[in-house]
Write a protein that holds these residues in place. Structure first.
Motif, mmCIF file in Angstrom:
data_model
loop_
_atom_site.group_PDB
_atom_site.id
_atom_site.type_symbol
_atom_site.label_atom_id
_atom_site.label_comp_id
_atom_site.label_asym_id
_atom_site.label_seq_id
_atom_site.Cartn_x
_atom_site.Cartn_y
_atom_site.Cartn_z
ATOM 1 N N ILE A 1 -1.215 4.544 9.883
ATOM 2 C CA ILE A 1 -2.357 3.715 9.482
ATOM 3 C C ILE A 1 -2.832 2.977 10.733
ATOM 4 N N ARG B 1 -0.673 -7.671 4.887
ATOM 5 C CA ARG B 1 -0.886 -7.325 6.296
ATOM 6 C C ARG B 1 -2.096 -6.414 6.465
ATOM 7 N N LEU B 2 -2.371 -5.623 5.435
ATOM 8 C CA LEU B 2 -3.410 -4.603 5.531
ATOM 9 C C LEU B 2 -4.817 -5.142 5.300
ATOM 10 N N THR B 3 -4.983 -6.051 4.350
ATOM 11 C CA THR B 3 -6.322 -6.405 3.871
ATOM 12 C C THR B 3 -7.058 -7.523 4.603
ATOM 13 N N ILE C 1 -10.041 1.942 5.730
ATOM 14 C CA ILE C 1 -8.864 2.128 6.578
ATOM 15 C C ILE C 1 -8.755 3.597 6.965
ATOM 16 N N ASN D 1 -4.521 0.638 13.423
ATOM 17 C CA ASN D 1 -5.001 -0.715 13.648
ATOM 18 C C ASN D 1 -6.016 -0.642 14.785
ATOM 19 N N VAL E 1 2.812 -0.113 3.838
ATOM 20 C CA VAL E 1 2.479 -1.340 4.565
ATOM 21 C C VAL E 1 2.156 -2.425 3.538
ATOM 22 N N PHE F 1 -6.827 -3.592 10.600
ATOM 23 C CA PHE F 1 -6.735 -2.334 9.869
ATOM 24 C C PHE F 1 -8.060 -1.965 9.199
ATOM 25 N N PHE G 1 0.867 -1.176 0.000
ATOM 26 C CA PHE G 1 0.000 0.000 0.000
ATOM 27 C C PHE G 1 0.901 1.222 0.000
#
Length: 304
Positions: free
Chosen positions: A73, A108-110, A122, A75, A104, A116, A48
């Motif tokens: 960002i 890990r983000l989605t 987000i 969490n 990031v 997140f 991202f």
């Protein structure tokens, strides 16, 4: 003269399927700025990407700004997993955007349970500081067009030296606003950076900024700090000492502050327990009181 303006703002990215999206413009100083995100990573697939962009058009002739930006960002499940990144950059007519292509990893983000995503969105928090340096000793503007063209063609290095944006203090390039603080540090602790031998100026400046931020944190009132803040400060201090900084004097102060804060937090928790117990005891007494009133009322009614 130095003019600095900082703003902190929040942006919620609602569509992670788009190739690129932008936040609402916000004015900081004499320019408009916005965040630009590439949810699909754009040129850096798998990450991202997040950038800060100056969008004022046209920019004033000779416009140049030193910008410090921090991106977060959030969490929502685990604060410790929140992503923070900071950086700085000179912006001018040729450089209007900067940021992180690998803010990031998407892996890990989605994930839905990653913390997140909240309702598929987000949350990004940006902190942007724009520094403008005005040369109050410069000569008045010359109306002659040839002279203006000559001035406009000056290189970025010339502009920086002319405006005196940074000043060298004991081998470190520091902003005008930091000069007094850094000089005072070296006057009180001449051997402060005696064992610190890095040659890369940008990395040296980063370490100095980390030290100044650490001192700023420790100067906060006790009520503004928590044990977690002091533990993060302890990690930063350890990194600085490993890099060769002579900071045993600061280590003592931090250890004392951490010890006091632990005692303070323990005392607060103990008092909170006592308050809770007393509230429960008071509730029991009030319940007994209501029972006695009801019994007395029933007794009077039977007498009648």
């Amino acid at each position: 003269m130095v003019n600095q303006e900082s703003k902190r703002f929040c942006w919620v990215v609602k569509d992670l399927r788009c190739e690129s999206c932008c936040s609402v413009p916000i004015q900081i100083g004499d320019a408009n700025w916005r965040l630009v995100a590439n949810p699909n990573g754009n040129r850096d697939a798998g990450n991202f990407s997040l950038f800060l962009e100056a969008i004022t058009e046209p920019l004033p002739c000779g416009w140049r700004r030193y910008v410090e930006c921090g991106f977060t960002i959030v969490n929502h499940l685990r604060e410790a997993h929140t992503v923070h990144k900071k950086g700085w950059r000179w912006f001018d007519k040729n450089t209007k955007i900067c940021g992180f292509r690998d803010m990031v990893p998407l892996s890990r983000l989605t994930p839905i349970n990653g913390g997140f995503l909240l309702n598929g969105e987000i949350t990004i928090i940006a902190e942007v500081g724009v520094l403008e340096v005005i040369d109050t000793l410069s000569t008045p503007q010359v109306e002659n067009s040839e002279q203006r063209a000559h001035d406009d063609s000056s290189s970025s290095e010339d502009v920086q030296n002319k405006d005196d944006v940074t000043i060298e203090v004991n081998g470190f390039q520091v902003l005008v606003s930091q000069v007094d603080e850094v000089k005072a540090l070296f006057e009180k602790h001449p051997d402060l950076a005696q064992g610190f031998s890095l040659k890369n100026q940008h990395i040296k400046n980063a370490y100095m900024n980390a030290l100044l931020d650490l001192i700023k944190t420790l100067c906060k009132a006790s009520k503004e700090l928590c044990v977690e803040d002091l533990k993060k400060a302890d990690d930063t201090l350890s990194d600085l000492i490993k890099a060769g900084w002579n900071l045993e004097w600061l280590r003592k102060k931090l250890d004392q502050a951490l010890e006091k804060q632990v005692e303070y937090d323990a005392r607060i928790r103990e008092l909170e327990k006592q308050v809770k117990k007393r509230k429960l005891a008071l509730e029991e007494i009030e319940t007994d009181l209501e029972k006695e009133k009801a019994a007395a009322s029933a007794s009077l009614m039977s007498l009648d």
